[in-house]
Design a protein around this motif. Structure first.
Motif, PDB file in Angstrom:
ATOM      1  N   CYS A   1     -17.858  -4.224   6.277  1.00 46.73           N
ATOM      2  CA  CYS A   1     -16.805  -3.457   5.711  1.00 46.73           C
ATOM      3  C   CYS A   1     -15.655  -3.014   6.981  1.00 46.73           C
ATOM      4  O   CYS A   1     -14.543  -2.984   6.770  1.00 46.73           O
TER       5      CYS A   1
ATOM      6  N   LYS B   1     -14.101  -4.546   0.829  1.00 47.79           N
ATOM      7  CA  LYS B   1     -14.599  -3.068   0.578  1.00 47.79           C
ATOM      8  C   LYS B   1     -14.963  -3.165  -1.182  1.00 47.79           C
ATOM      9  O   LYS B   1     -15.635  -2.300  -1.365  1.00 47.79           O
TER      10      LYS B   1
ATOM     11  N   ALA C   1      -7.628  -5.561   7.046  1.00 50.42           N
ATOM     12  CA  ALA C   1      -6.643  -4.793   6.079  1.00 50.42           C
ATOM     13  C   ALA C   1      -5.662  -4.137   6.952  1.00 50.42           C
ATOM     14  O   ALA C   1      -4.500  -4.024   6.804  1.00 50.42           O
TER      15      ALA C   1
ATOM     16  N   ALA D   1     -11.102   0.745  -3.911  1.00 49.43           N
ATOM     17  CA  ALA D   1     -10.457  -0.109  -3.149  1.00 49.43           C
ATOM     18  C   ALA D   1      -9.653  -0.875  -3.595  1.00 49.43           C
ATOM     19  O   ALA D   1      -8.461  -1.615  -3.126  1.00 49.43           O
TER      20      ALA D   1
ATOM     21  N   LEU E   1      -4.502  -8.221   3.559  1.00 50.18           N
ATOM     22  CA  LEU E   1      -4.904  -7.066   2.554  1.00 50.18           C
ATOM     23  C   LEU E   1      -5.948  -7.260   1.658  1.00 50.18           C
ATOM     24  O   LEU E   1      -6.533  -6.451   1.280  1.00 50.18           O
TER      25      LEU E   1
ATOM     26  N   VAL F   1      -9.704   5.063   3.387  1.00 51.37           N
ATOM     27  CA  VAL F   1     -10.619   4.009   3.017  1.00 51.37           C
ATOM     28  C   VAL F   1     -11.533   3.838   4.181  1.00 51.37           C
ATOM     29  O   VAL F   1     -12.654   3.738   4.125  1.00 51.37           O
TER      30      VAL F   1
ATOM     31  N   VAL G   1      -5.723  -0.014  -4.384  1.00 48.27           N
ATOM     32  CA  VAL G   1      -4.884  -0.078  -3.281  1.00 48.27           C
ATOM     33  C   VAL G   1      -4.287  -1.565  -3.402  1.00 48.27           C
ATOM     34  O   VAL G   1      -2.863  -1.633  -3.218  1.00 48.27           O
ATOM     35  N   LEU G   2      -5.108  -2.488  -3.802  1.00 52.07           N
ATOM     36  CA  LEU G   2      -4.317  -3.804  -4.100  1.00 52.07           C
ATOM     37  C   LEU G   2      -3.448  -3.782  -5.217  1.00 52.07           C
ATOM     38  O   LEU G   2      -2.558  -4.505  -5.083  1.00 52.07           O
TER      39      LEU G   2
ATOM     40  N   TRP H   1      -5.248   3.563   4.408  1.00 50.48           N
ATOM     41  CA  TRP H   1      -6.110   2.800   5.298  1.00 50.48           C
ATOM     42  C   TRP H   1      -7.094   3.770   6.052  1.00 50.48           C
ATOM     43  O   TRP H   1      -8.326   3.391   5.953  1.00 50.48           O
TER      44      TRP H   1
ATOM     45  N   ILE I   1     -11.914  -3.796   6.947  1.00 47.70           N
ATOM     46  CA  ILE I   1     -10.933  -2.848   7.083  1.00 47.70           C
ATOM     47  C   ILE I   1      -9.849  -3.147   8.268  1.00 47.70           C
ATOM     48  O   ILE I   1      -9.144  -2.987   8.164  1.00 47.70           O
TER      49      ILE I   1
ATOM     50  N   TYR J   1      -9.404  -5.448   1.946  1.00 45.15           N
ATOM     51  CA  TYR J   1      -9.686  -4.507   0.610  1.00 45.15           C
ATOM     52  C   TYR J   1     -10.605  -5.315  -0.328  1.00 45.15           C
ATOM     53  O   TYR J   1     -11.385  -4.399  -0.933  1.00 45.15           O
TER      54      TYR J   1
END
Length: 488
Positions: free
Chosen positions: A164, A224, A171, A257, A217, A134, A260-261, A131, A168, A221
């Protein structure tokens, strides 16, 4: 193996510090290029060592597995092309008075910092560190988007920062909730955010808390990576940033980004079942595809067109991730790499067209191929890659994604995606034809790419062709990443 895991983080930091001390000059720009090549070299070296299991370092803070290696290679390839082109690009801006020494120095400091933040985001084993990394990319790229200091650039910067930052922050809330669920499932306070610890306790995570964390989340993300409805920043930021920065943002930041997911998806699926994130990814992915396709039919700006095509790509890989099968994950990783290289070529070529014409309006850029075989040819190859035509790699990846969706009994989603892709295909073909074809007028502006930009364009074209012919050992790497994600 630990030095190979640390070098991708340290090399760009050293390059950034060097530019702080030396300012913008050819040597500092070359040091930044070397740092990007270091990321690529370490990614390749790690690819031969990681095998089919994850390796941890620094008390579990860093992770090397097939997915992190894949993303380091993507960062390294796109970063090397973009920083190579940046040498001539920024020098040309200085010569034209578009920027000054202070602006060039800031560009030289922030670009390797951007690479370092992305490398950390894909290498961290702790999602709290992810996190932070990012968020660092948002801070760094905000100044790069506003590099030209025009009204439009500043407006795009503020929109990018606001959207963003909201994403974030959402997130962050999801990260906190996942930590809460992990603690109550028996994870220790110091390592409750480690991916391996979360995976080990995934079956014991509270389903209600994890479902909310997963939604937050995905929203955070997803913003992003330009997924709807938080996609509004993407076209503005990409259209105003310097061409090499646009290449980095479009070619790799969006994919970082997304990585991450897909790391978190198996954990959330284990806790709440696969249906939750599958439905969310399908809805957001298809909505993003549709919006991008419609925007492509009406946009009149070259760089915004390329930005919307990136949005289309992110929508497609979100739909592919919804299938969740190993072939779908392997295919989308190939898609990410091929798109990153092709989009870098397009943005770098587009930057030279903007410099020559003083505009990115499509109707004012004509007969490019007749005036510059290099720029026109590179743009044509990049567009063929983007359109998913054979023999380029995105043809194979899109075909594999389609087969994976059909096998996952998501034929209805495949049908909707194909409709959006066909609309986007027609729009991209029409706009590209207007720019590339026609008879060059004698009084048209000259298109002269600086030496390093020309070299980066040629290298990007060659890499795209090579990926189209064969992915080589990368095929095994993608398959291993897909298997590891399924077992995470």
């Amino acid at each position: 193996m630990t030095p190979l895991m640390l070098l991708p983080l340290l090399a760009p930091v050293v390059a950034s510090v060097f530019t702080v001390l030396a300012g913008w000059r050819r040597l500092s720009a070359v040091v930044t290029l070397v740092s990007a090549l270091t990321i690529l070299g370490c990614g390749v070296a790690l690819g031969f060592q990681v095998g089919d299991r994850a390796h941890l370092a620094l008390n579990g803070l860093l992770r090397a597995d097939a997915l992190s290696v894949t993303m380091l290679i993507v960062i390294g390839v796109v970063g090397s092309l973009a920083t190579w082109a940046s040498i001539g690009y920024v020098d040309a801006e200085l010569a034209r008075g578009v920027t000054d020494r202070r602006g060039a120095r800031l560009y030289g400091i922030l670009t390797p910092a951007f690479l370092a933040a992305m490398a950390l985001a894909v290498s961290a084993n702790n999602i709290g560190v992810v996190w932070v990394a990012v968020e660092a990319t948002t801070v760094v790229t905000a100044f790069l988007v506003g590099h030209h200091r025009s009204r439009a650039a500043l407006e795009a910067t503020w929109k990018y920062v606001m959207v963003c930052s909201v994403g974030i922050t959402i997130a962050f809330l999801g990260t906190v909730l996942l930590h809460f669920a992990a603690r109550h499932a028996g994870a220790g306070s110091e390592d409750a955010l480690h991916l391996d610890v979360l995976a080990a306790h995934a079956a014991g995570l509270d389903p209600a808390v994890t479902r909310l964390a997963g939604a937050l989340l995905l929203i955070g993300y997803g913003a992003k990576m330009g997924l709807a409805p938080f996609h509004t920043w993407l076209a503005d930021a990409h259209s105003q940033a310097p061409a090499p920065v646009s290449a980095l943002m479009s070619g790799v930041l969006l994919s970082v980004a997304f990585s991450v997911l897909i790391r978190l998806k198996p954990i959330i699926d284990t806790a709440v079942g696969p249906g939750f994130l599958r439905a969310a990814l399908l809805v957001t992915g298809l909505a993003t595809l549709l919006i991008a396709a419609l925007q492509l039919t009406v946009t009149a700006d070259l760089k915004r067109m390329l930005a919307y095509s990136s949005m289309e790509t992110m929508g497609l890989i979100a739909v592919a991730a919804a299938a969740g099968t190993a072939p779908a994950i392997a295919a989308l990783l190939l898609h990410v790499l091929a798109h990153g290289v092709g989009k870098t070529v397009l943005f770098l070529a587009g930057g030279e067209l903007q410099a020559a014409h003083g505009t990115t309006t499509i109707s004012e850029i004509t007969a490019v191929f007749g005036r510059s075989r290099l720029v026109g040819g590179a743009f044509a190859v990049g567009m063929l890659v983007l359109l998913g035509l054979p023999p380029f790699a995105m043809f194979a990846s899109e075909l594999a994604i389609a087969m994976s969706l059909a096998d996952a009994r998501l034929a209805w989603a495949l049908g909707l995606a194909l409709v959006a892709l066909m609309v986007a295909f027609a729009a991209l073909m029409a706009n590209s034809g207007r720019m590339l074809l026609g008879v060059a007028s004698a009084d048209g502006p000259k298109i002269r790419a600086p030496g390093t930009v020309a070299a980066a364009l040629v290298a990007g074209v060659l890499i795209s062709v090579a990926l189209g012919v064969t992915a080589g050992p990368l095929t095994g790497l993608f398959a291993t990443a897909a298997t590891q994600l399924g077992a995470l």
